[in-house]
Design a protein around this motif. Structure first.
Motif, mmCIF file in Angstrom:
data_model
loop_
_atom_site.group_PDB
_atom_site.id
_atom_site.type_symbol
_atom_site.label_atom_id
_atom_site.label_comp_id
_atom_site.label_asym_id
_atom_site.label_seq_id
_atom_site.Cartn_x
_atom_site.Cartn_y
_atom_site.Cartn_z
ATOM 1 N N UNK A 218 0.870 -1.176 0.000
ATOM 2 C CA UNK A 218 0.000 0.000 0.000
ATOM 3 C C UNK A 218 0.904 1.222 0.000
ATOM 4 N N UNK A 219 0.300 2.402 0.060
ATOM 5 C CA UNK A 219 1.101 3.627 0.104
ATOM 6 C C UNK A 219 0.387 4.648 0.963
ATOM 7 N N UNK A 220 1.190 5.298 1.815
ATOM 8 C CA UNK A 220 0.620 6.315 2.692
ATOM 9 C C UNK A 220 1.755 7.060 3.382
ATOM 10 N N UNK A 221 1.371 8.019 4.208
ATOM 11 C CA UNK A 221 2.349 8.823 4.942
ATOM 12 C C UNK A 221 2.743 8.121 6.238
ATOM 13 N N UNK A 222 3.843 8.537 6.881
ATOM 14 C CA UNK A 222 4.303 7.863 8.106
ATOM 15 C C UNK A 222 3.282 7.823 9.247
ATOM 16 N N UNK A 223 2.610 8.949 9.612
ATOM 17 C CA UNK A 223 1.658 8.861 10.724
ATOM 18 C C UNK A 223 0.507 7.892 10.471
ATOM 19 N N UNK A 224 0.025 7.843 9.238
ATOM 20 C CA UNK A 224 -1.079 6.930 8.936
ATOM 21 C C UNK A 224 -0.623 5.483 8.989
ATOM 22 N N UNK A 225 0.580 5.213 8.485
ATOM 23 C CA UNK A 225 1.129 3.860 8.566
ATOM 24 C C UNK A 225 1.310 3.442 10.028
ATOM 25 N N UNK A 226 1.760 4.360 10.846
ATOM 26 C CA UNK A 226 2.014 4.043 12.258
ATOM 27 C C UNK A 226 0.716 3.885 13.055
ATOM 28 N N UNK A 227 -0.184 4.871 12.970
ATOM 29 C CA UNK A 227 -1.399 4.824 13.790
ATOM 30 C C UNK A 227 -2.350 3.712 13.357
ATOM 31 N N UNK A 228 -2.287 3.312 12.101
ATOM 32 C CA UNK A 228 -3.127 2.206 11.611
ATOM 33 C C UNK A 228 -2.565 0.850 12.006
ATOM 34 N N UNK A 229 -1.286 0.832 12.430
ATOM 35 C CA UNK A 229 -0.571 -0.383 12.796
ATOM 36 C C UNK A 229 -0.358 -1.317 11.605
ATOM 37 N N UNK A 230 -0.430 -0.766 10.400
ATOM 38 C CA UNK A 230 -0.157 -1.582 9.221
ATOM 39 C C UNK A 230 1.289 -2.069 9.209
ATOM 40 N N UNK A 231 2.155 -1.391 9.943
ATOM 41 C CA UNK A 231 3.564 -1.790 10.013
ATOM 42 C C UNK A 231 3.723 -3.142 10.701
ATOM 43 N N UNK A 232 2.697 -3.612 11.407
ATOM 44 C CA UNK A 232 2.755 -4.944 12.004
ATOM 45 C C UNK A 232 2.741 -6.027 10.931
#
Length: 338
Positions: A218-232
């Motif tokens: 996917x593609x997004x900005x750092x805060x959205x990637x972090x707060x969504x927990x997609x980085x898990x």
């Protein structure tokens, strides 16, 4: 009668869905005790996101300016629907306000497409000069024919790719991958230009889609990637910063047109103040998000943007020949601040 452009559901299906949540929404505005005007505002982000914090700040400022005569109730986490559904609720006046990506407004205000062009802005200063100047302010009002009025822009940062199995260091790395995109023709065309397979999925469903392999990245900005927990799920974040499309705070014209000039002033002033506040929150949130994701084991890389820039030049060429009136806006943006 609702204009057919930009509607995803049939009238019958939309009415059925609206009836299903009628007990939650009731009306976009209503009167509370003592004649207090209450406006409902929904969005799809979590309560720790800087955009949500800015909305709460705006609500507080409206209550202060009105001396308690106007209250904005903020509903996060897609409680009232997806971003697209919230826009449709604004159109019929069943919801007062929301925040959307400028990409979502493309179907309702075609000139908004220009803000989704990859690598449109030279830097943050150029972007801010455009959005806060005549071009940006004119674009905010382009969707009024579709019952949507833009109030202000929020910083949505720069969007980059995050992926499950390998880092995306060049357009070649996107070939054969299913990439989640916003519901936007521009986003779809961009991914195709890079060689990937664009797959529109709502933000609230994306975590599961990544887990289940419905999409590879996917593609997004750092805060959205972090707060969504997609980085898990996605352990690779490749910061190529292909787009810098803003968020837009919008209000239903069915609500706006029923407000007194004084009430409109309260809302517009509070929106502008919340935008300034959100820009400050955003800057701090980007730094924190990157730090925390690195701690969580995410590999963050900074690929050379040149191949990505070259791959999307075809989009500019197509605009020049197929939509010259929009290409003129692009040229005007490019010349701003030179």
């Amino acid at each position: 009668m609702m204009h057919p452009m930009g509607l995803r559901y049939s009238v019958k299906a939309l009415l059925k869905w609206i009836f299903g949540i009628a007990m939650v929404l009731t009306f976009s505005t209503c009167s509370g005790p003592g004649g207090v005007r209450i406006i409902k505002m929904g969005h799809g982000l979590g309560v720790t996101h800087p955009v949500h914090e800015a909305m709460v700040y705006m609500a507080d400022r409206i209550e202060e300016k009105s001396q308690g005569r106007m209250i904005v109730k903020v509903y996060p986490n897609q409680q009232l629907g997806t971003e697209r559904e919230l826009v449709e609720l604004l159109q019929i006046g069943s919801l007062g306000m929301t925040k959307v990506s400028s990409a979502t407004l493309e179907s309702f205000a075609p000139p908004m497409q220009v803000l989704s062009m990859p690598y449109l802005f030279r830097d943050d200063a150029h972007r801010d000069k455009v959005l806060k100047g005549p071009i940006g302010q004119k674009l905010l009002l382009e969707s009024q024919d579709f019952w949507l009025r833009g109030l202000c822009y929020y910083d949505a940062g720069k969007r980059s790719f995050y992926s499950k199995n390998k880092p995306i260091e060049s357009p070649e790395d996107l070939k054969g991958l299913k990439i989640r995109v916003l519901e936007s023709n521009m986003a779809t065309n961009m991914i195709k230009s890079f060689g990937g397979s664009p797959t529109p999925i709502s933000y609230g469903e994306l975590y599961t889609a990544l887990q289940q392999g419905i999409v590879d990245a996917a593609e997004n900005n750092p805060p959205s990637l972090y707060t969504s927990r997609h980085y898990e799920v996605c352990k690779y974040y490749s910061i190529n910063e292909h787009t810098a499309l803003p968020d837009v705070v919008i209000i239903s014209t069915k609500v706006w047109n029923n407000l007194s000039p004084e009430e409109q002033q309260w809302i517009q002033e509070a929106a502008d103040e919340s935008a300034d506040y959100q820009y400050k929150l955003w800057e701090a949130s980007v730094e924190l998000s990157l730090q925390e994701m690195e701690k969580a084991g995410v590999t963050i890389s900074y690929p050379d943007p040149t191949p990505f820039r070259q791959a999307v030049e075809v989009m500019y060429d197509n605009f020049k020949t197929t939509q010259p009136e929009l290409y003129d806006i692009i040229e005007e943006i490019r010349k701003t601040g030179e």
